[in-house]
Scaffold this active site. Structure first.
Site, short mmCIF file in Angstrom:
data_model
loop_
_atom_site.label_atom_id
_atom_site.label_comp_id
_atom_site.label_asym_id
_atom_site.label_seq_id
_atom_site.Cartn_x
_atom_site.Cartn_y
_atom_site.Cartn_z
N TYR A 233 0.57 14.26 0.93
CA TYR A 233 0.01 14.59 2.13
C TYR A 233 0.39 16.67 1.55
CZ TYR A 233 0.38 9.90 3.25
OH TYR A 233 0.17 8.63 3.04
N ARG B 246 2.30 20.05 6.09
CA ARG B 246 3.52 19.57 6.45
C ARG B 246 4.46 20.08 7.33
NH1 ARG B 246 6.43 16.34 4.12
NH2 ARG B 246 6.11 14.92 5.26
N CYS C 273 -2.92 33.31 8.47
CA CYS C 273 -2.28 34.32 10.30
C CYS C 273 -1.95 32.79 11.34
CB CYS C 273 -3.56 35.24 10.51
SG CYS C 273 -3.79 36.49 9.59
N GLU C 274 -1.24 32.72 11.14
CA GLU C 274 0.12 31.44 12.85
C GLU C 274 1.72 31.34 12.25
OE1 GLU C 274 -2.45 29.58 14.11
OE2 GLU C 274 -4.19 29.37 13.16
N GLU D 43 1.16 -1.18 -0.28
CA GLU D 43 -0.06 -0.20 0.22
C GLU D 43 0.95 1.02 -0.16
OE1 GLU D 43 -2.02 -0.05 3.67
OE2 GLU D 43 -3.76 -1.81 3.06
N PRO D 44 1.77 1.35 -1.39
CA PRO D 44 2.77 2.34 -0.90
C PRO D 44 1.56 3.74 -1.40
CG PRO D 44 3.43 1.46 -2.97
CD PRO D 44 1.68 0.50 -2.56
N GLY D 45 2.13 4.89 -0.43
CA GLY D 45 1.18 6.24 -0.99
C GLY D 45 2.92 6.87 -1.27
N ARG D 46 3.05 7.67 -0.63
CA ARG D 46 4.49 9.03 -0.51
C ARG D 46 5.19 8.18 -1.64
NH1 ARG D 46 6.14 12.35 3.95
NH2 ARG D 46 4.43 10.67 5.00
C1 LIG Z 1 -1.19 6.52 4.91
C2 LIG Z 1 -1.61 5.18 4.90
C3 LIG Z 1 -1.36 3.94 4.14
C4 LIG Z 1 0.25 4.85 3.17
O1 LIG Z 1 1.70 5.34 3.78
P1 LIG Z 1 2.69 6.05 2.92
O2 LIG Z 1 3.62 6.23 3.94
O3 LIG Z 1 2.29 7.30 2.27
O4 LIG Z 1 2.89 4.97 2.43
C5 LIG Z 1 -0.76 2.66 3.66
N1 LIG Z 1 -1.53 2.18 4.61
C6 LIG Z 1 -2.14 2.84 5.38
C7 LIG Z 1 -3.62 1.67 6.03
C8 LIG Z 1 -2.50 3.91 5.79
O5 LIG Z 1 -3.35 4.23 6.73
#
Ligand SMILES: *Cc1c(COP(=O)(O)O)cnc(C)c1O
Length: 435
Positions: A391, A331, A362-363, A292-295
């Protein structure tokens, strides 16, 4: 000491200085200064090629392992980006009914490749996901499992599920994005999981098909991933011995990137180590590995382009005020995150100065860099805040009643608007005026 004048090519990213004198920052073949003129700022710009390269990099690293990528939508949920990924056979990791709807709109066929994570799924969200026939629910508590069973019974279905286990593994990252210790709210304890699997296996409305783990985000070391998967693998073997055979091991996301230009690391090297740790932990597991890669897929493919509004001095400090703010990219404020910032025009004659790069919100937390050595900037200059693809836009808000930025996808020499800039009308659309 860091080079203050950025190098021509920015490593690991599809951003580099082009033109005769190599002074014009471009994403692939398109000048960012030009995009800023065409679409205005603040503007998110993404490289389609960079996204494709990361997907291929993943698939190559896991060649020979039965695996599927389920991109984590929350990192960047733009429909066109989801469609691009779905077109490469990538499935999705979702955490809400809204993300389910995005996946459906982006590519209907991707619904069958969805895993549904998150500690607080509602009955309505479960119903929608059951109707969509997703791959599996990653269940995070006994109470959630009960509700899922009840919803599946109501809809006369059998809900495919995994338990998200908490492996109690420490992964070094920012505390807000660490999730794999028992003190975190995520997952069920390993000790509790076995009993829950037995219960699920007896249910007519639950179908235990997998197990999942996700230990956190922006982890730059392969070892904790291996440790977590090792623990999961042992549980899978124990369950198999009891006749509960799990088809999927979902190893979550969390693989980090290098945000610091002065501390670069090759993403493929980390990915190779990660894949190696996974392979060893999996051993002879004969099911499918879900990732489940995101970043890792999207962060370095994107930059936030902004314009300098003012340069002001307060005593000894110099502030560069940009038209992008913490509402566009939170971030730095939320995670004390570092983002490299480079000028859209590289001028080797520019003097280095130490500045804070801040937004208009304004922070005091509204900053992108503090006490950073930068080439001198003046009002009207453009800057690119790098590695903002993950993100960034997905965590943006309308704070200070600021319309959200536009997003552009670059592919070679083409550029396409994939989200228009919000208008004042958008900003007020949901509100009712008291009569
Ligand atoms: C946020 C999340 C991801 C992705 O995380 P990254 O750090 O962006 O790779 C994968 N699985 C779950 C369950 C998450 O909450």
């Amino acid at each position: 000491m860091n080079p203050v004048i950025p190098a021509r090519k920015i490593p690991a990213r599809n951003f580099q200085y082009r033109g005769k004198q190599e002074t014009d920052l471009a994403c692939e073949g398109v000048s960012l200064a030009r995009l800023a003129r065409v679409y205005g700022t603040p503007l998110y710009v993404y490289s389609a090629t960079a996204i494709r390269e990361r997907v291929q990099m993943f698939n190559e690293a896991f060649a020979g392992v039965r695996h599927a990528l389920c991109y984590s939508i929350k990192a960047n949920s733009n429909l066109s980006i989801l469609r691009l990924l779905a077109g490469m056979g990538v499935g999705f990791d979702i955490v809400s009914g809204g993300e389910l709807e995005r996946a459906r709109r982006a590519a209907k066929k991707s619904l069958r490749r969805i895993v549904f994570s998150g500690v607080g799924k509602t009955a309505a969200e479960m119903d929608a996901a059951l109707a969509a026939d997703i791959l599996m629910f990653n269940v995070e508590s006994a109470a959630e499992m009960e509700l899922l069973e009840a919803r599946a019974r109501h809809l006369r279905q059998r809900a495919p599920m995994a338990l998200r286990v908490n492996p109690d593994v420490f992964a070094e990252t920012h505390p807000y994005i660490s999730t794999g210790l028992h003190e975190h709210k995520f997952g069920v304890a390993m000790a509790e999981a076995r009993a829950l699997y037995r219960r699920a296996a007896r249910s007519k409305h639950l179908l235990p098909v997998g197990i999942s783990v996700h230990i956190g985000s922006q982890i730059q070391n392969a070892a904790p991933f291996g440790q977590a998967l090792q623990r999961v693998r042992e549980l899978v073997a124990d369950l198999a011995a009891e006749g509960i055979r799990l088809q999927y091991i979902d190893a979550g996301g969390g693989l980090g990137i290098s945000y610091k230009l002065e501390e670069p690391f090759d993403p493929s090297t980390l990915l190779e180590r990660y894949a190696h740790a996974m392979r060893s932990a999996l051993g002879d597991f004969d099911g499918e590995l879900l990732l489940e890669p995101g970043r890792f897929l999207i962060a370095q493919a994107g930059a936030l382009v902004a314009q300098v509004l003012y340069v002001k001095k307060n005593g000894s400090k110099t502030f560069v005020v940009t038209d992008a703010g913490m509402n566009d990219l939170i971030r730095p404020a939320l995670y004390q995150a570092h983002h490299a910032i480079v000028p859209l025009r590289r001028n080797p004659k520019n003097q280095a100065t130490v500045v804070d790069v801040v937004g208009p919100v304004c922070e005091s937390g509204d900053f992108f860099a503090r006490d950073r050595a930068m080439p001198e900037l003046v009002a009207g200059d453009g800057v690119a805040i790098l590695d903002a693809g993950a993100y960034g836009m997905s965590l943006s808000s309308n704070y200070n009643s600021r319309p959200r930025a536009a997003e552009v996808l670059v592919d070679g020499s083409r550029h396409t608007l994939i989200r228009r800039r919000e208008t004042m009308r958008d900003l007020l659309a949901a509100e009712m005026l008291l009569r």
